[in-house]
Design a protein around this motif. Structure first.
Motif, PDB file in Angstrom:
ATOM      1  N   VAL A 110       0.838  -1.209   0.000  1.00 18.24           N
ATOM      2  CA  VAL A 110       0.000   0.000   0.000  1.00 18.24           C
ATOM      3  C   VAL A 110       0.869   1.255   0.000  1.00 18.24           C
ATOM      4  CG1 VAL A 110      -1.917  -1.125   1.162  1.00 18.24           C
ATOM      5  CG2 VAL A 110      -0.154   0.012   2.521  1.00 18.24           C
ATOM      6  N   TYR A 111       2.153   1.116   0.301  1.00 15.70           N
ATOM      7  CA  TYR A 111       3.068   2.257   0.287  1.00 15.70           C
ATOM      8  C   TYR A 111       3.871   2.326  -1.001  1.00 15.70           C
ATOM      9  CZ  TYR A 111       1.999   2.363   5.266  1.00 15.70           C
ATOM     10  OH  TYR A 111       1.354   2.434   6.477  1.00 15.70           O
ATOM     11  N   SER A 112       3.502   1.527  -1.993  1.00 15.05           N
ATOM     12  CA  SER A 112       4.224   1.527  -3.269  1.00 15.05           C
ATOM     13  C   SER A 112       4.046   2.860  -3.980  1.00 15.05           C
ATOM     14  CB  SER A 112       3.723   0.382  -4.154  1.00 15.05           C
ATOM     15  OG  SER A 112       4.253   0.487  -5.459  1.00 15.05           O
ATOM     16  N   ALA A 113       5.097   3.287  -4.696  1.00 13.52           N
ATOM     17  CA  ALA A 113       5.009   4.531  -5.466  1.00 13.52           C
ATOM     18  C   ALA A 113       4.166   4.354  -6.718  1.00 13.52           C
ATOM     19  CB  ALA A 113       6.414   5.010  -5.847  1.00 13.52           C
ATOM     20  N   HIS A 114       3.978   3.112  -7.164  1.00 15.90           N
ATOM     21  CA  HIS A 114       3.166   2.838  -8.351  1.00 15.90           C
ATOM     22  C   HIS A 114       1.709   2.722  -7.913  1.00 15.90           C
ATOM     23  CE1 HIS A 114       1.592   0.388 -11.786  1.00 15.90           C
ATOM     24  NE2 HIS A 114       2.345   1.245 -12.442  1.00 15.90           N
ATOM     25  N   ARG A 115       0.882   3.660  -8.326  1.00 18.56           N
ATOM     26  CA  ARG A 115      -0.463   3.748  -7.761  1.00 18.56           C
ATOM     27  C   ARG A 115      -1.331   2.525  -8.042  1.00 18.56           C
ATOM     28  NH1 ARG A 115      -5.742   5.974  -8.111  1.00 18.56           N
ATOM     29  NH2 ARG A 115      -6.289   6.851  -6.076  1.00 18.56           N
ATOM     30  N   PRO A 116      -1.375   1.953  -9.259  1.00 18.68           N
ATOM     31  CA  PRO A 116      -2.213   0.760  -9.458  1.00 18.68           C
ATOM     32  C   PRO A 116      -1.867  -0.381  -8.500  1.00 18.68           C
ATOM     33  CG  PRO A 116      -1.566   1.670 -11.576  1.00 18.68           C
ATOM     34  CD  PRO A 116      -0.814   2.434 -10.542  1.00 18.68           C
ATOM     35  N   ILE A 117      -0.574  -0.571  -8.235  1.00 19.43           N
ATOM     36  CA  ILE A 117      -0.180  -1.615  -7.269  1.00 19.43           C
ATOM     37  C   ILE A 117      -0.697  -1.249  -5.885  1.00 19.43           C
ATOM     38  CG2 ILE A 117       1.796  -2.631  -6.080  1.00 19.43           C
ATOM     39  CD1 ILE A 117       3.329  -2.580  -8.656  1.00 19.43           C
ATOM     40  N   ALA A 118      -0.509   0.013  -5.494  1.00 20.29           N
ATOM     41  CA  ALA A 118      -0.932   0.439  -4.162  1.00 20.29           C
ATOM     42  C   ALA A 118      -2.448   0.324  -4.002  1.00 20.29           C
ATOM     43  CB  ALA A 118      -0.480   1.882  -3.919  1.00 20.29           C
ATOM     44  N   VAL A 119      -3.194   0.693  -5.020  1.00 16.98           N
ATOM     45  CA  VAL A 119      -4.663   0.611  -4.936  1.00 16.98           C
ATOM     46  C   VAL A 119      -5.119  -0.846  -4.833  1.00 16.98           C
ATOM     47  CG1 VAL A 119      -6.785   1.029  -6.220  1.00 16.98           C
ATOM     48  CG2 VAL A 119      -5.039   2.807  -6.097  1.00 16.98           C
ATOM     49  N   SER A 120      -4.482  -1.727  -5.608  1.00 15.82           N
ATOM     50  CA  SER A 120      -4.832  -3.151  -5.525  1.00 15.82           C
ATOM     51  C   SER A 120      -4.501  -3.699  -4.142  1.00 15.82           C
ATOM     52  CB  SER A 120      -4.075  -3.939  -6.601  1.00 15.82           C
ATOM     53  OG  SER A 120      -4.384  -3.471  -7.889  1.00 15.82           O
ATOM     54  N   ALA A 121      -3.336  -3.316  -3.604  1.00 14.97           N
ATOM     55  CA  ALA A 121      -2.979  -3.750  -2.254  1.00 14.97           C
ATOM     56  C   ALA A 121      -3.936  -3.160  -1.223  1.00 14.97           C
ATOM     57  CB  ALA A 121      -1.541  -3.344  -1.942  1.00 14.97           C
ATOM     58  N   LEU A 159      -0.967   5.700   2.472  1.00 11.71           N
ATOM     59  CA  LEU A 159      -1.944   4.729   2.958  1.00 11.71           C
ATOM     60  C   LEU A 159      -3.361   5.177   2.640  1.00 11.71           C
ATOM     61  CD1 LEU A 159      -2.736   2.239   4.597  1.00 11.71           C
ATOM     62  CD2 LEU A 159      -2.574   3.637   6.664  1.00 11.71           C
ATOM     63  N   VAL A 160      -3.653   6.441   2.875  1.00 13.23           N
ATOM     64  CA  VAL A 160      -4.994   6.963   2.591  1.00 13.23           C
ATOM     65  C   VAL A 160      -5.310   6.865   1.105  1.00 13.23           C
ATOM     66  CG1 VAL A 160      -6.371   9.083   2.568  1.00 13.23           C
ATOM     67  CG2 VAL A 160      -5.057   8.465   4.605  1.00 13.23           C
ATOM     68  N   ASP A 161      -4.368   7.203   0.266  1.00 15.21           N
ATOM     69  CA  ASP A 161      -4.595   7.131  -1.177  1.00 15.21           C
ATOM     70  C   ASP A 161      -4.839   5.689  -1.629  1.00 15.21           C
ATOM     71  OD1 ASP A 161      -4.571   8.240  -3.902  1.00 15.21           O
ATOM     72  OD2 ASP A 161      -2.699   7.138  -4.116  1.00 15.21           O
ATOM     73  N   SER A 162      -4.144   4.740  -1.022  1.00 15.90           N
ATOM     74  CA  SER A 162      -4.325   3.334  -1.399  1.00 15.90           C
ATOM     75  C   SER A 162      -5.715   2.832  -1.032  1.00 15.90           C
ATOM     76  CB  SER A 162      -3.266   2.461  -0.712  1.00 15.90           C
ATOM     77  OG  SER A 162      -1.962   2.862  -1.073  1.00 15.90           O
TER      78      SER A 162
END
Length: 1183
Positions: free
Chosen positions: A385-396, A447-450
């Motif tokens: 969820v802390y990934s810089a790549h947003r699609p990965i973070a959103v999926s997590a 975290l909030v964005d994810s």
């Protein structure tokens, strides 16, 4: 060209509109005596009709009609119809050939394929399935649809005739084994789509068999009197037929699976492997009873280890289709247990798309069963969820939300919707606990964005968050700890920012996105709700956490997201007054810089003249600042007038007040209070006495810096009074001198502050201040003198280019990794500040030599900054940049001589380090020699002059002191174009004596090596030739010109001379008369005649007068045609370094305009023209 092959389609569309059914009839139906076939096209009464391939390419709207007509043709003459179908597959592969009727009747499939392979157009690697463009993307869909419709229309009779399907399957199996990629790719796609169509047929047969069995059982269970024996026999016969058809279909599917899939799922081409995996996923989902077992799942599991991300992606999407269904997911337990670890590891896949789909697959696995994934498996996804790549973070984030927040127990069903005791209250606590447990990450915004896409309702429940912070816990409820409350405040602030700004945090943005009307309305509604809620709650929160630095700093950022009109429309003025009182309380109790700056920013957000609350806030701000300034003046008088040394309490009071004034001056104009005099007096006293506390000096300099910048802003926009510019000029210059004096302070922090402010002021008040039509500011331009430039440079050398262990700024905490990183970050900022002065031409460019020479030694720490500085300076002035680079090498060389003595050991680490640095510098010039031609020439000129500058320490006859520098200079020889090598060689010979050319001792090897690096070979008769005493070991290339391509491929290994070689070099004498290029016999040539000769040819003008640009421009014409250029590298071993420091885009900016061809003859002789550097007795006749 495939385009000419398919041109019939365009010709037919121009003839007028026909019904699609009429077009398709020419494919197979209605053939009479006049119907024949030529080159795969139908001929009917001499008119061409569209082929199957052309109809399919035209679009899927004609697919149904053409299939129906093909079936009619098959019923009429199945051989002719099958021949059409065979040629369809051949044409779809991009093959120009066509299968004739005779070939179809008399040749085996393998022979036909071999024949088609011979006729395949191998000039281009493209074929329909790989061609780009919307038409060909649509063709792939139409091609697949055609096969599906063909099988669907034939499923009741034709596919069981043991002819059509056998022929097609045999052909596709043979083609799929072809060495030709086009055949293999096309036939594999066709076979897999054929298999999918057969799976649908088998599924229908299975359903019909089940229905027939039920009917039979129902009829048989009837009483004997009511039982219809005829119906029973009919049902038995039907079931038998369906079973036979089912067996036939299974045989076909087995033939395709074993003949095509088993071989092609591991094909060398990733696209073919992806097709196989994609289709097997469809089979398992469509007909799970037959295919959803370990015998087929193993292929998907094995292929998850594929090297290509495209194939791994197909594996994951295939499995997702299975796990979407809980019923199918329950049958994958064995597969999941076997390949779960691989799926979890794919969440870290190097291909972002694969990682995203792996996380989504694990989310589906989680939904099917909570017990499959262990806690360790889940934790490996949580941190994403802390990934810089947003699609990965959103999926997590979706995975995290499903795992932690989606399970409601029966005890939670009766809880209120909002407030501390609500379900959201427990979920928010869970979010806080998770945030704190992930100790490696402190980024609440990430975290909030994810969680925003899946849990925005939870994160927008600010009412519950406020309740958790303000309300007392219920009896038996565990209260939040101080650390948990701090985390909750941070999450609350991040959720407010996300709702109001509607874009991801910094570092995760994917580009500016335009909000939809619905999103804009949601944004406005959220902002209104935030203002109404926190206008009341924020003063209470500030009152409760007034002394907590972290909480207060975050809470004070909330007002900048308010809709300030609501204070008036909602009659909330009393809450505004309460907020202003709390801000005053906060600044009165705190001296922390972050808190004070947050207070200043809040006042700046509230002091907006567009809103009616401005006067109320402005009065409160003015009162606060009046108190601070009056207090500061009073304290300063007492602090400076005491005869004895001030005590710590007085110093603390002055420092705290000064910090508050500096923080407010950052965002507010305090010009009406004369703060410059007070701060300047404070700085001057500290300089004279030398006992001023460092923090007071630092903040006094910072405050004075703000004073000057606000004064400049008023002068720039024209709102200042008449004498303000003169005052600003005096204050700025006086302050710069003060900072310059503080550069010699014994305190490191004070020196760093003085240096940083000086760099900023010099950049702001440089000549660029007059840009954009601000010529009236010319009196403010301030250029540093040589002493200031020297002090700035010395500061960089003393404070930046040091080893980690020597850094005293860490205060003895060298063992602390975080402090080392912080110290390095500070030094990088200092270096970047100085490099900006070089780039913007504030200080002399040659001062960069002391920076550039550190490139190799401090590459890990500052390599990117130094490299970018070199790139920018080259854009400004290529020639001056090259001179600076060679100057840095000369400085290193002199340092080496001072350390090691006059006898240079070319194998020493110091010398090899300088040579390696020269090689790196050479690589930064890129591959375009014409753009850097003049710069490289000047670099060699300066290098040669330096090499012969100092006489030999051994006396007459010995090598010059710096002659070893020529070995370093030879690293740049490969950047000279052919004609410039000759010119540089002539310039070198001007410094040489007759005796130098005869020397062969080791100490002369740098000269020998450098001279040989400038030799261009014997392929041009205008070169200076080797004299008669040249050794037989010397090689002269053939005068026959070699092709340019071959010349560029051949690396000039012969340029370098090893110690073991005994190659004679030309002997030079002063001022020879150039007469002939005839090679003389060494035995007959006298020593006095041993010098280089030049032939009189017209082409001499081409290379002697080619450097036409004036020194001021530093440019060469972009359209100038060079003679065959030499290769870029010195040896093949360096090819792997070709990308090191290669700036292909740094030489693209040509500041002055280039001269065109018509103006070339009018240009002055070049400063590096041989005629200007050779003796008067040398005459070059140009004919």
């Amino acid at each position: 060209d495939i385009g000419t092959y398919f041109k019939v389609l365009l010709d037919n569309t121009r003839k007028g509109k026909k019904a699609l059914g009429d077009k398709a009839k020419g494919v197979g139906a209605g053939r009479g005596p006049g119907v024949g076939r030529v080159n795969g096209h139908h001929q009917e009464n001499g008119m061409e009709n569209m082929t199957l391939f052309e109809v399919v390419k035209a679009g899927k709207s004609a697919t149904q009609a053409v299939v129906d007509d093909w079936i009619e043709a098959y019923k009429h003459d199945r051989d002719v119809a099958l021949l059409d179908l065979i040629n369809f597959f051949i044409q779809c592969s991009g093959c120009r050939g066509a299968v004739s009727g005779e070939m179809f009747r008399n040749m085996q499939n393998s022979e036909i394929i071999r024949k088609m392979t011979e006729e395949f157009d191998e000039d281009s690697g493209d074929y329909p399935l790989t061609l780009s463009g919307p038409q060909w993307k649509k063709f792939r869909i139409s091609f697949s649809d055609f096969i599906a419709v063909l099988v669907r229309q034939c499923q009741y009779s034709i596919i069981y005739d043991e002819y059509m399907m056998d022929t097609i399957i045999s052909l596709l199996t043979g083609l799929s084994d072809s060495q030709v990629r086009a055949f293999r790719h096309t036939s594999t796609l066709a076979a897999m789509k054929l298999m999918t169509a057969l799976v649908n047929v088998a599924l229908n047969l299975s359903i019909n068999m089940d229905n027939t069995q039920r009917q039979y059982e129902a009829e048989r269970n009837k009483a004997v009197a009511k039982r219809a024996n005829d119906r029973l026999e009919l049902l038995l016969q039907k079931r038998k037929e369906l079973q036979e058809n089912q067996d036939e279909i299974e045989n076909m599917m087995n033939a395709i699976f074993k003949g095509v899939f088993v071989h092609r799922y591991r094909d060398a081409i990733a696209e073919i492997r992806a097709i196989c995996i994609e289709e097997i996923g469809v089979w398992m989902k469509l007909y799970s009873d037959a295919f959803l077992n370990d015998s087929y799942l193993k292929y998907v599991g094995w292929t998850m280890h594929d090297k290509q991300g495209e194939v791994r992606l197909k594996c994951l999407t295939a499995l997702q289709g299975l796990f979407y269904s809980r019923e199918l997911g329950a049958r994958l337990e064995l597969f999941t247990s076997r390949f779960k670890d691989r799926i979890v590891s794919m969440t870290l896949d190097k291909e972002y798309d694969v990682a995203v789909q792996a996380i989504k697959l694990l989310t589906l696995v989680l939904q099917s069963s909570d017990e499959v994934l262990t806690a360790e498996d889940c934790e490996s996804v949580y941190h994403l969820v802390y990934s810089a790549h947003r699609p990965i973070a959103v999926s997590a984030g979706e995975f995290l939300f499903k795992k932690l927040f989606s399970h409601q127990g029966p005890e939670e069903e009766g809880l209120p919707r909002r407030g501390r005791q609500s379900l959201n209250g427990s979920l928010i606590k869970t979010t806080v606990f998770f945030f704190l447990e992930s100790e490696l990450h402190e980024h609440g915004a990430y975290l909030v964005d994810s969680l925003w896409d899946c849990g925005s309702d939870l994160l927008k429940d600010w009412e519950t968050m406020i309740s958790l912070l303000l309300d007392e816990p219920m009896p038996g409820e565990e209260a939040l700890t101080d650390r948990q409350e701090t985390a909750l405040v941070e999450i609350m602030l991040c959720a407010i920012r996300q709702a109001c700004e509607c874009h991801p945090p910094v570092g995760r943005a994917t580009g500016k996105r335009v909000l939809t009307a619905k999103e804009k309305k949601t944004q406005l509604d959220d902002r209104t709700r935030i203002t109404e809620m926190f206008a009341v709650a924020l003063p209470l929160l500030l009152a409760k956490y007034c002394v907590d630095i972290d909480k207060v700093t975050n809470l004070l950022q909330i007002p900048k997201y308010f809709d300030l009109d609501i204070y008036t429309t909602g009659r909330l003025e009393k809450h505004l007054d309460a907020l202003l009182r709390q801000i005053w309380e906060v600044q009165d109790k705190h001296t922390d810089t972050e808190v004070l700056e947050a207070c200043s920013t809040t006042y700046h957000s509230l002091c907006n003249e567009e809103f009616t609350i401005f006067n109320r806030v402005d009065i409160a701000r003015s009162q606060l600042l009046d108190e601070l300034v009056d207090k500061f003046d009073r304290l300063l008088e007492d602090f400076l007038q005491e005869g004895e040394e001030p005590d710590e309490d007085d110093a603390y009071q002055v420092l705290s007040t000064l910090k508050k004034i500096s923080a407010f001056h950052n965002a507010h104009d305090l010009s009406k209070w004369d703060l410059f005099t007070s701060n300047y007096r404070l700085l001057n006293t500290g300089l004279q006495n030398g006992d001023m506390p460092e923090q007071i000096v630092i903040h006094a300099m910072q405050c004075t810096h703000y004073i000057i910048l606000w004064h400049l802003a008023k002068v720039s926009d024209g709102t200042s009074l008449k004498g303000d510019m003169v005052t600003l000029r005096k204050q700025m210059r006086a302050f710069c001198l003060m900072c310059q004096r503080y550069l010699n302070s014994i305190n490191t922090a004070v020196k760093e502050q003085a240096f940083t402010i000086l760099c900023d002021l010099l950049l702001i008040f440089s000549h660029q201040i007059m840009s954009s039509g601000r010529e009236q500011l010319e009196p403010l331009v301030y250029t540093p003198d040589s002493s200031l430039q020297a002090e700035l440079l010395n500061f960089i050398l003393d404070q930046v280019f040091i080893d980690q262990d020597d850094d005293s700024s860490t205060d003895g905490q060298q063992d602390d990794e975080a402090s080392k990183i912080e110290a390095l970050h500070k030094r990088r900022n200092l270096l970047a500040a100085y490099c900006k002065l070089i780039v913007y031409n504030v200080v002399e460019m040659n001062t960069g030599a002391d920076i550039f020479k550190q490139y190799m030694r401090y590459y890990n720490d500052y390599g990117d900054i130094i490299k970018d500085t070199m790139s920018k300076t080259r854009q400004i002035d290529k020639v001056q940049c090259a001179k600076t680079l060679v100057l840095s090498l000369q400085m290193l060389f002199n340092d080496m001589l001072s350390e090691l003595g006059f006898n240079v050991d070319r194998s020493s680490s110091a010398f090899c380090g300088i040579k390696e640095l020269a090689r790196r510098f050479s690589l930064t010039f890129g591959l375009d020699q014409m753009k850097t031609r003049e710069a490289i020439a000047m670099l060699h000129k300066d290098g040669i002059e330096f090499a012969f500058k100092e006489p030999s320490p051994q006396g007459e006859g010995g090598p010059p002191l710096n002659v070893a520098f020529l070995d370093i200079l030879s690293e740049f020889s490969s950047k000279l174009i052919r004609q410039d090598k000759r010119t540089v060689h002539m310039y070198l010979e001007r410094f040489m004596t007759f005796q130098m050319a005869l020397q062969r001792e080791d100490c002369w090897l740098p000269l020998i090596s450098y001279r040989n690096s400038l030799q261009v070979g014997g392929d041009d008769d205008t070169m200076s030739i080797i004299s008669g005493i040249s050794s037989r070991g010397s090689t002269v290339r053939s005068k026959k010109s070699k092709p340019a391509a071959a010349s560029k491929r051949k690396l000039t290994d012969a340029v370098w001379m090893n110690r073991e070689q005994n190659v004679q070099t030309p002997v030079m004498m002063h001022s020879p008369h150039l007469t002939s290029t005839v090679l003389r016999d060494p035995k007959k040539m006298r020593p006095e005649d041993s010098y280089a000769h030049v032939k009189k040819v017209q082409s001499l003008n081409k290379y002697l007068c080619v450097l036409l640009s004036r020194r001021g421009s530093g440019l060469m014409e972009d359209d100038e045609e060079p003679i065959v250029e030499d290769v870029m590298m010195s040896s093949e071993d360096r090819l792997e370094d070709i990308n090191e420091g290669m700036d292909f885009d740094t030489m693209d900016i040509d500041l002055p305009a280039s001269k065109n061809r018509r103006e070339r003859t009018e240009l002055k002789p070049d400063y590096f023209d041989p005629s200007s550097i050779m003796d008067d007795s040398v005459r070059i006749q140009l004919s």
